[in-house]
Design a protein around this motif. Structure first.
Motif, PDB file in Angstrom:
ATOM      1  N   SER A  51       0.823  -1.207   0.000  1.00 34.73           N
ATOM      2  CA  SER A  51       0.000   0.000   0.000  1.00 34.73           C
ATOM      3  C   SER A  51       0.859   1.261   0.000  1.00 34.73           C
ATOM      4  CB  SER A  51      -0.925  -0.004   1.224  1.00 34.73           C
ATOM      5  OG  SER A  51      -1.655   1.191   1.318  1.00 34.73           O
ATOM      6  N   GLU A  52       1.900   1.275   0.834  1.00 36.97           N
ATOM      7  CA  GLU A  52       2.744   2.469   0.924  1.00 36.97           C
ATOM      8  C   GLU A  52       3.613   2.646  -0.315  1.00 36.97           C
ATOM      9  OE1 GLU A  52       4.467   5.955   2.552  1.00 36.97           O
ATOM     10  OE2 GLU A  52       2.523   4.920   2.650  1.00 36.97           O
ATOM     11  N   LEU A  53       4.099   1.558  -0.880  1.00 31.41           N
ATOM     12  CA  LEU A  53       4.875   1.655  -2.114  1.00 31.41           C
ATOM     13  C   LEU A  53       4.017   2.205  -3.256  1.00 31.41           C
ATOM     14  CD1 LEU A  53       6.955  -1.664  -2.038  1.00 31.41           C
ATOM     15  CD2 LEU A  53       7.823   0.661  -1.728  1.00 31.41           C
ATOM     16  N   LYS A  54       2.784   1.747  -3.353  1.00 33.51           N
ATOM     17  CA  LYS A  54       1.878   2.253  -4.390  1.00 33.51           C
ATOM     18  C   LYS A  54       1.645   3.750  -4.229  1.00 33.51           C
ATOM     19  CE  LYS A  54      -0.787  -1.916  -5.476  1.00 33.51           C
ATOM     20  NZ  LYS A  54      -2.137  -2.545  -5.426  1.00 33.51           N
ATOM     21  N   ARG A  55       1.494   4.199  -2.983  1.00 32.94           N
ATOM     22  CA  ARG A  55       1.279   5.624  -2.734  1.00 32.94           C
ATOM     23  C   ARG A  55       2.478   6.444  -3.211  1.00 32.94           C
ATOM     24  NH1 ARG A  55       2.142   9.745   0.974  1.00 32.94           N
ATOM     25  NH2 ARG A  55       3.683   8.507   2.107  1.00 32.94           N
ATOM     26  N   ARG A  56       3.669   5.970  -2.912  1.00 32.54           N
ATOM     27  CA  ARG A  56       4.873   6.690  -3.309  1.00 32.54           C
ATOM     28  C   ARG A  56       5.085   6.617  -4.826  1.00 32.54           C
ATOM     29  NH1 ARG A  56       8.628   7.806   1.170  1.00 32.54           N
ATOM     30  NH2 ARG A  56       7.456   7.361   3.077  1.00 32.54           N
ATOM     31  N   GLU A  57       4.624   5.545  -5.437  1.00 32.28           N
ATOM     32  CA  GLU A  57       4.691   5.453  -6.904  1.00 32.28           C
ATOM     33  C   GLU A  57       3.762   6.475  -7.546  1.00 32.28           C
ATOM     34  OE1 GLU A  57       5.592   0.626  -6.768  1.00 32.28           O
ATOM     35  OE2 GLU A  57       3.703   1.380  -7.598  1.00 32.28           O
ATOM     36  N   GLN A  58       2.571   6.635  -6.973  1.00 33.88           N
ATOM     37  CA  GLN A  58       1.621   7.609  -7.513  1.00 33.88           C
ATOM     38  C   GLN A  58       2.123   9.043  -7.375  1.00 33.88           C
ATOM     39  OE1 GLN A  58      -1.962   6.709  -5.345  1.00 33.88           O
ATOM     40  NE2 GLN A  58      -2.418   4.872  -6.559  1.00 33.88           N
ATOM     41  N   LEU A  59       2.923   9.273  -6.325  1.00 35.67           N
ATOM     42  CA  LEU A  59       3.493  10.603  -6.124  1.00 35.67           C
ATOM     43  C   LEU A  59       4.726  10.834  -6.989  1.00 35.67           C
ATOM     44  CD1 LEU A  59       3.211  10.859  -2.228  1.00 35.67           C
ATOM     45  CD2 LEU A  59       1.864  12.141  -3.912  1.00 35.67           C
ATOM     46  N   GLY A  60       5.192   9.778  -7.654  1.00 29.83           N
ATOM     47  CA  GLY A  60       6.358   9.905  -8.509  1.00 29.83           C
ATOM     48  C   GLY A  60       7.680   9.761  -7.790  1.00 29.83           C
ATOM     49  N   TRP A  61       7.645   9.359  -6.516  1.00 31.91           N
ATOM     50  CA  TRP A  61       8.882   9.200  -5.746  1.00 31.91           C
ATOM     51  C   TRP A  61       9.562   7.866  -6.039  1.00 31.91           C
ATOM     52  CZ3 TRP A  61       6.470  10.863  -0.395  1.00 31.91           C
ATOM     53  CH2 TRP A  61       6.109  12.218  -0.484  1.00 31.91           C
TER      54      TRP A  61
END
Length: 432
Positions: free
Chosen positions: A43-53
Motif C-alpha cells: 500500500s505504501e509503495l503504491k502511494r509513493r509510486e503515484q506521487l512519482g517518488w
C-alpha cells in the motif's frame, strides 16, 4: 495458552479438530505478521509510486519457453511428500492423531499415496507449461514497479529472517547450542527478532539496489510494516507461551490450575523452596532468581491480574510444574507468575505502528521515517529488557543483554539517520 490451533478452537469455539494440531500458534501468527506487513508495504509503495517518488524498472522477459523438466520434477517431489503424509495420516489416523507433529516429522507415510499425488502434481505442471510453450520463444520488455517486488521481499524476509533469528539466538545462548547443536537449529522455539531483522534487511536492500529501487523510499515504506509485523509476531509468543516472557513478579503466584493469585512478596521464598527442583534445574541456585514485586495499582483495578503477572498454563515449551488434573502433551504452568512482556510489546508496537502510519504523509524527507522507526523500536525494546530474562554480557563493568546493545545502537543510528537525511535532503515534490 494455545500451543497450537487445536487448543485455540477447542477452547474458544468448543470444536474438536485434531488436524489443527499441525498448526502451531506461534507459526500461525508469524505467517499473519508477514501477510500484514506485505499488505502495508504494498500500500505504501503504491502511494509513493503515484506521487512519482518511486518508478518502475524495465526488464526483459522471455515467454513461451520449452517445458522446464526441473520445475516439473520439483512439483512432483512436493506432491509425493504431501501424498505420502496425507494418505499415511488417513490410513494410520488412530495412532498418528495422538501426536501429529511427531508423525509429520517422522519417516512414516503411505508410499502409494505419495507416488499417486506426486505424479498428479508433475502432470499438472507439465500440462500448464506445455500450454504456454511457443514454437519460438519471444523476448519482451515490461516495466516492473517496486510494489510488484513485495512477494520477493516477503520470501527473502522469511528465509533470511528465520536464519538470522536462529543465528543470533544461538550466539546469545552459546552454552545450550554447544550441548545440542542439531536440536537448537531445528527447534520451533528460540528466535531472536533483531537477528532476523538485521539479516533480512541486508538481503532485501542488496536485492532492491540490484533492481534499481530507491533504497531511502523503500525503507521508509517498510518502517510501519516492520512495526506492525513485530507487534503481530509477538502475539504468537504470548498466546503460545514460547518462553519469551519476563522475570518473575514475586507479588503473585500461580496455583496448580494455572490461576494467578496475589500474595505478599515474602511468600516468594516459600514458593521457591516448595518448587526447588524446578528452579534449581533452571538456574542452578535459589539465590539469584530474577524477580521484582509489583502489585496491581488501585487506579488500574479494572485490569485483570494476568496483565501484571501470568503463569502461562499449557505453554508450548512445557516450562514449569505439572498442572492438576491435566493430561496430554501440554500440562505445565509456571509456579510463580512472570511479567507478560510479549503482551506489553504487542500493545506498544501496535500503538507505534499507528504513530508511524500517521506520520508517513507528514514527513517527506527520504530516510527520516525509517530513522524514527529505529528510535521507537530501540526505545521500546531497551526498556522492556529491564524486566525480561536474557543472557547478559560483561562489557567494561556493564552487563547489558544482546537486545539492549542492539537497541541502543538502533536509537543512536536512528537519531544519526534523521540528522543526516534532514541535512542533505529536501522534501521531495510529487512528479506532475
Amino acid at each position: 495458552m494455545y500451543p497450537n490451533l487445536y487448543y485455540a478452537f477447542h477452547d474458544l469455539f468448543g470444536v474438536d479438530i485434531p488436524l489443527l494440531k499441525l498448526l502451531q500458534t506461534f507459526g500461525f501468527f508469524v505467517a499473519v505478521a508477514f501477510l500484514a506487513a506485505a499488505y502495508v508495504l504494498t500500500s505504501e509503495l503504491k502511494r509513493r509510486e503515484q506521487l512519482g517518488w518511486l518508478t518502475g524498472v524495465p526488464e526483459k522477459v522471455i515467454t513461451g519457453k520449452p517445458v522446464n523438466m526441473t520445475e516439473v520434477l520439483i512439483h512432483g517431489v512436493l506432491g509425493f511428500v504431501l501424498g505420502y503424509k496425507i494418505l499415511g495420516l488417513a490410513s494410520d489416523w488412530a495412532e498418528a492423531s495422538q501426536d501429529l507433529q511427531s508423525y509429520i516429522l517422522s519417516s512414516r507415510g503411505n508410499l502409494l499415496g505419495g507416488i499417486a499425488l506426486g505424479g498428479f502434481f508433475a502432470y499438472l505442471k507439465y500440462r500448464s507449461a506445455k500450454k504456454q510453450e511457443l514454437p519460438k520463444p519471444k523476448e519482451e520488455t515490461i516495466t516492473i514497479m517496486p510494489h510488484q517486488r513485495v512477494p520477493d521481499f516477503t520470501v527473502m524476509a522469511a528465509v533470511a529472517g528465520l536464519l538470522g533469528a536462529k543465528i543470533f539466538h544461538n550466539l546469545e545462548n552459546w552454552g545450550d547450542f554447544v550441548q545440542d547443536p542439531i536440536g537448537s537449529l531445528l527447534s520451533f522455539s528460540g528466535l531472536t527478532f533483531y537477528g532476523g531483522l538485521i539479516l533480512a534487511s541486508i538481503v532485501i536492500i542488496r536485492y532492491a539496489a540490484k533492481k534499481g529501487i530507491n533504497i531511502w523510499h523503500l525503507i521508509d515504506s517498510a518502517a510501519p510494516a516492520l512495526m506492525l509485523a513485530y507487534g503481530v509476531g509477538r502475539m504468537g509468543c504470548h498466546f503460545s507461551g514460547d518462553g519469551d516472557w519476563g522475570i518473575y513478579n514475586s507479588g503473585y503466584i500461580t496455583d496448580a490450575t494455572g490461576k494467578v493469585l496475589s500474595v505478599d512478596p515474602s511468600k516468594f521464598q516459600e514458593v521457591l523452596k516448595a518448587n526447588e527442583q524446578f528452579f534449581m534445574r533452571q538456574y542452578g541456585s535459589l539465590e539469584h532468581i530474577p524477580h521484582a514485586a509489583f502489585a496491581k495499582p488501585g487506579g488500574l483495578s479494572f485490569l485483570p491480574d494476568w496483565f501484571f503477572a501470568y503463569g502461562y498454563p499449557h505453554n508450548v515449551i512445557n516450562e514449569g510444574i505439572q498442572m492438576a488434573g491435566c493430561t496430554g502433551k501440554y500440562c505445565s504452568v509456571l509456579p510463580i507468575a512472570v511479567y507478560p512482556t510479549a503482551l506489553y510489546e504487542i500493545i506498544a508496537c501496535l500503538l507505534l505502528f499507528v504513530v508511524l502510519w500517521s506520520l508517513r504523509k507528514k514527513i517527506t524527507v527520504p530516510g527520516v521515517i525509517f530513522g524514527v522507526y529505529l528510535i521507537m523500536n530501540g526505545l521500546e525494546r531497551f526498556f522492556i529488557e529491564k524486566i525480561r530474562v536474557n543472557t547478559k554480557y560483561d562489557i567494561f563493568g556493564f552487563r547489558p543483554t544482546q537486545a539492549e546493545i542492539i537497541s541502543s545502537l538502533m536509537i543512536i543510528g536512528g537519531a544519526a539517520l534523521v540528522w543526516y537525511c534532514r541535512k542533505i535532503y529536501k522534501a521531495p515534490k510529487p512528479v506532475a
